[in-house]
Design a protein around this motif. Sequence first.
Motif, PDB file in Angstrom:
ATOM      1  N   VAL A  45       6.193   2.325  -3.188  1.00  0.00           N
ATOM      2  CA  VAL A  45       6.089   3.577  -3.944  1.00  0.00           C
ATOM      3  C   VAL A  45       5.930   4.745  -2.975  1.00  0.00           C
ATOM      4  O   VAL A  45       5.190   4.656  -1.997  1.00  0.00           O
ATOM      5  N   ASN A  46       6.619   5.839  -3.260  1.00  0.00           N
ATOM      6  CA  ASN A  46       6.485   7.056  -2.467  1.00  0.00           C
ATOM      7  C   ASN A  46       6.183   8.235  -3.375  1.00  0.00           C
ATOM      8  O   ASN A  46       6.941   8.527  -4.289  1.00  0.00           O
ATOM      9  N   ILE A  47       5.086   8.899  -3.118  1.00  0.00           N
ATOM     10  CA  ILE A  47       4.630  10.107  -3.799  1.00  0.00           C
ATOM     11  C   ILE A  47       4.183   9.778  -5.233  1.00  0.00           C
ATOM     12  O   ILE A  47       4.978   9.374  -6.070  1.00  0.00           O
ATOM     13  N   ILE A  90       2.009  -5.976 -13.040  1.00  0.00           N
ATOM     14  CA  ILE A  90       1.341  -6.689 -14.129  1.00  0.00           C
ATOM     15  C   ILE A  90       2.302  -7.653 -14.823  1.00  0.00           C
ATOM     16  O   ILE A  90       1.952  -8.799 -15.113  1.00  0.00           O
ATOM     17  N   THR A  91       3.526  -7.178 -15.073  1.00  0.00           N
ATOM     18  CA  THR A  91       4.465  -7.976 -15.882  1.00  0.00           C
ATOM     19  C   THR A  91       5.326  -8.921 -15.055  1.00  0.00           C
ATOM     20  O   THR A  91       5.736  -9.975 -15.538  1.00  0.00           O
ATOM     21  N   LYS A  92       5.622  -8.545 -13.796  1.00  0.00           N
ATOM     22  CA  LYS A  92       6.521  -9.351 -12.960  1.00  0.00           C
ATOM     23  C   LYS A  92       5.828  -9.962 -11.749  1.00  0.00           C
ATOM     24  O   LYS A  92       6.469 -10.663 -10.959  1.00  0.00           O
ATOM     25  N   LYS A  93       4.539  -9.649 -11.573  1.00  0.00           N
ATOM     26  CA  LYS A  93       3.763 -10.171 -10.449  1.00  0.00           C
ATOM     27  C   LYS A  93       4.323  -9.731  -9.098  1.00  0.00           C
ATOM     28  O   LYS A  93       4.272 -10.469  -8.112  1.00  0.00           O
ATOM     29  N   ILE A  94       4.867  -8.520  -9.039  1.00  0.00           N
ATOM     30  CA  ILE A  94       5.407  -7.979  -7.785  1.00  0.00           C
ATOM     31  C   ILE A  94       4.370  -7.034  -7.181  1.00  0.00           C
ATOM     32  O   ILE A  94       4.013  -6.031  -7.806  1.00  0.00           O
ATOM     33  N   PRO A  95       3.885  -7.308  -5.977  1.00  0.00           N
ATOM     34  CA  PRO A  95       2.905  -6.408  -5.361  1.00  0.00           C
ATOM     35  C   PRO A  95       3.549  -5.077  -4.973  1.00  0.00           C
ATOM     36  O   PRO A  95       4.776  -4.999  -4.820  1.00  0.00           O
ATOM     37  N   TYR A  96       2.719  -4.070  -4.808  1.00  0.00           N
ATOM     38  CA  TYR A  96       3.264  -2.777  -4.381  1.00  0.00           C
ATOM     39  C   TYR A  96       2.344  -2.111  -3.373  1.00  0.00           C
ATOM     40  O   TYR A  96       1.128  -2.314  -3.376  1.00  0.00           O
ATOM     41  N   ILE A  97       2.960  -1.344  -2.484  1.00  0.00           N
ATOM     42  CA  ILE A  97       2.213  -0.470  -1.593  1.00  0.00           C
ATOM     43  C   ILE A  97       2.631   0.963  -1.897  1.00  0.00           C
ATOM     44  O   ILE A  97       3.665   1.208  -2.523  1.00  0.00           O
ATOM     45  N   ILE A  98       1.819   1.894  -1.453  1.00  0.00           N
ATOM     46  CA  ILE A  98       2.085   3.319  -1.687  1.00  0.00           C
ATOM     47  C   ILE A  98       2.141   4.039  -0.348  1.00  0.00           C
ATOM     48  O   ILE A  98       1.285   3.828   0.509  1.00  0.00           O
ATOM     49  N   THR A  99       3.156   4.882  -0.171  1.00  0.00           N
ATOM     50  CA  THR A  99       3.158   5.841   0.929  1.00  0.00           C
ATOM     51  C   THR A  99       3.063   7.232   0.324  1.00  0.00           C
ATOM     52  O   THR A  99       3.892   7.618  -0.501  1.00  0.00           O
ATOM     53  N   GLU A 100       2.040   7.972   0.726  1.00  0.00           N
ATOM     54  CA  GLU A 100       1.862   9.329   0.215  1.00  0.00           C
ATOM     55  C   GLU A 100       2.223  10.341   1.297  1.00  0.00           C
ATOM     56  O   GLU A 100       1.837  10.198   2.459  1.00  0.00           O
ATOM     57  N   HIS A 101       3.001  11.331   0.883  1.00  0.00           N
ATOM     58  CA  HIS A 101       3.452  12.405   1.769  1.00  0.00           C
ATOM     59  C   HIS A 101       2.893  13.765   1.341  1.00  0.00           C
ATOM     60  O   HIS A 101       2.870  14.705   2.132  1.00  0.00           O
ATOM     61  N   TRP A 102       2.492  13.875   0.091  1.00  0.00           N
ATOM     62  CA  TRP A 102       2.241  15.160  -0.550  1.00  0.00           C
ATOM     63  C   TRP A 102       0.933  15.779  -0.070  1.00  0.00           C
ATOM     64  O   TRP A 102      -0.105  15.126  -0.011  1.00  0.00           O
ATOM     65  N   ASN A 125      -1.676  -2.745  -3.266  1.00  0.00           N
ATOM     66  CA  ASN A 125      -2.021  -3.718  -2.231  1.00  0.00           C
ATOM     67  C   ASN A 125      -2.300  -3.065  -0.888  1.00  0.00           C
ATOM     68  O   ASN A 125      -2.974  -3.636  -0.038  1.00  0.00           O
ATOM     69  N   SER A 126      -1.772  -1.869  -0.707  1.00  0.00           N
ATOM     70  CA  SER A 126      -2.023  -1.124   0.525  1.00  0.00           C
ATOM     71  C   SER A 126      -1.589   0.318   0.312  1.00  0.00           C
ATOM     72  O   SER A 126      -0.721   0.601  -0.516  1.00  0.00           O
ATOM     73  N   ILE A 127      -2.206   1.222   1.068  1.00  0.00           N
ATOM     74  CA  ILE A 127      -1.857   2.642   1.033  1.00  0.00           C
ATOM     75  C   ILE A 127      -1.527   3.089   2.452  1.00  0.00           C
ATOM     76  O   ILE A 127      -2.273   2.797   3.387  1.00  0.00           O
ATOM     77  N   THR A 128      -0.420   3.800   2.617  1.00  0.00           N
ATOM     78  CA  THR A 128      -0.146   4.445   3.902  1.00  0.00           C
ATOM     79  C   THR A 128       0.027   5.939   3.671  1.00  0.00           C
ATOM     80  O   THR A 128       0.496   6.376   2.622  1.00  0.00           O
ATOM     81  N   THR A 129      -0.402   6.695   4.656  1.00  0.00           N
ATOM     82  CA  THR A 129      -0.187   8.144   4.650  1.00  0.00           C
ATOM     83  C   THR A 129       0.481   8.515   5.959  1.00  0.00           C
ATOM     84  O   THR A 129       0.394   7.780   6.942  1.00  0.00           O
ATOM     85  N   ASN A 186      -7.314  -0.877   1.983  1.00  0.00           N
ATOM     86  CA  ASN A 186      -6.279  -1.051   2.999  1.00  0.00           C
ATOM     87  C   ASN A 186      -5.481   0.241   3.205  1.00  0.00           C
ATOM     88  O   ASN A 186      -4.349   0.369   2.742  1.00  0.00           O
ATOM     89  N   TYR A 187      -6.096   1.199   3.877  1.00  0.00           N
ATOM     90  CA  TYR A 187      -5.428   2.447   4.237  1.00  0.00           C
ATOM     91  C   TYR A 187      -4.873   2.333   5.663  1.00  0.00           C
ATOM     92  O   TYR A 187      -5.544   1.804   6.554  1.00  0.00           O
TER      93      TYR A 187
END
Length: 396
Positions: free
Chosen positions: A116-118, A131-143, A170-174, A192-193
């Motif tokens: 995920v981005n932004i 929740i529905t597909k059991k796919i983990p996600y991470i986030i990268t924030e730029h804003w 599952n994790s956050i990156t900036t 997990n930043y």
Amino acid sequence: MNTNPSKYKVLFLSRWYPHKNDPMYGIFVQRHAEAVGLYCEVAVLYVQEDINLKGKEFEISQFELNGIETIIIYYKKRPGFLGFGKVFNVLNFLKAYYIGWKIIKKQNFKPDIIHVNILARTGLIALYLKITKKIPYIITEHWSKYFDNSGSYSGFLRKLITKFVVNKANSITTVTMHLMEAMKTNKLKNNNYFVIPNVVDVDKFFPSENTKKITKIRILHVSCFEEASKNIAGIIRSVQKLSLKRQDFELRLVGDGIDKKRLENYAQELGVKDTFVFFDGLLEGQALIDFFNSADFLVLFSNYENLPVIMVEAFACGLPVLSTNVGGIKEHLNEERGILIEAGDENAFIEKLDFMLSNYSSYNPHKIRAYAVDNFSKKVIGKSFFTIYDNVLNSK
């Protein structure tokens, strides 16, 4: 779940991404996707409102660019009327993602992880798939909305959704430490930043000895011409004052945006347009790279920033930078690569601009470029993201 690193499939979801109406919108996300593409199979699903769609509610654009499978779903945006326009637009936004997801399934692209981005709406889509597909996600924030002086991170519902989505990631990156700390200050909790900066294509952005140099010293500024954050008027005003002292330079303003016309008029009023200040419009690709290589240094006089891609590109071309000390800029700009001043201090800006005009050639372009290669290249950034994916997928 696929835990073979050579076959990880990553689906990028982003709130910003280059599209037909704005080829520079979220270009840094596209570059992150391309960096990840060196190590994983990547697809991008992007949804964009379009008020100009005629005779249809959705338009699908599907193509491959630089090895990245890209699916853009445009949905018709309706003007607001007693709140019904907003409801209609939200429904179309969700349906556009549903259409895009069906295309991805039809192509047998089964993502191992979602990037995920932004935030925050894209995070809700990722959370639903987790929740529905059991796919983990991470986030990268730029804003930069989380910074106190931006004033754009507000609203009870937005904050509630953002906190929930961040907590479940599952994790956050900036892209900067400064942004990471701002998110934590806003009580966006995650264990997990990580900091992973923006990307520059060092194979395209590099110093060229063949670019024709002009007789005057060339100062470069590149931006989206949004005055509230970029303070371009302050740059123009400083140039006008400095032009009374010396006349051996010119300022080239590259880009386009909502305030460009007003800034052109302002430069005209100050008597510096087309004499000391030149507006060169939006430049892309090799034309932009050539402009970097015709310049002697880059200037930024922003009121707030995060990590400007343009600064990283300047480094890759071996250019020193004069900038305000805002956002995460100080994490990479030191005395070997340029000068920092405080935001809004025009006297200091004029003084250091004068200094740079006389001393820009004392900076070592090879060292400046080496820093860019070591910290912002696609290989370095792609590997950093791959490591996070690998940790997430093998911790299950």
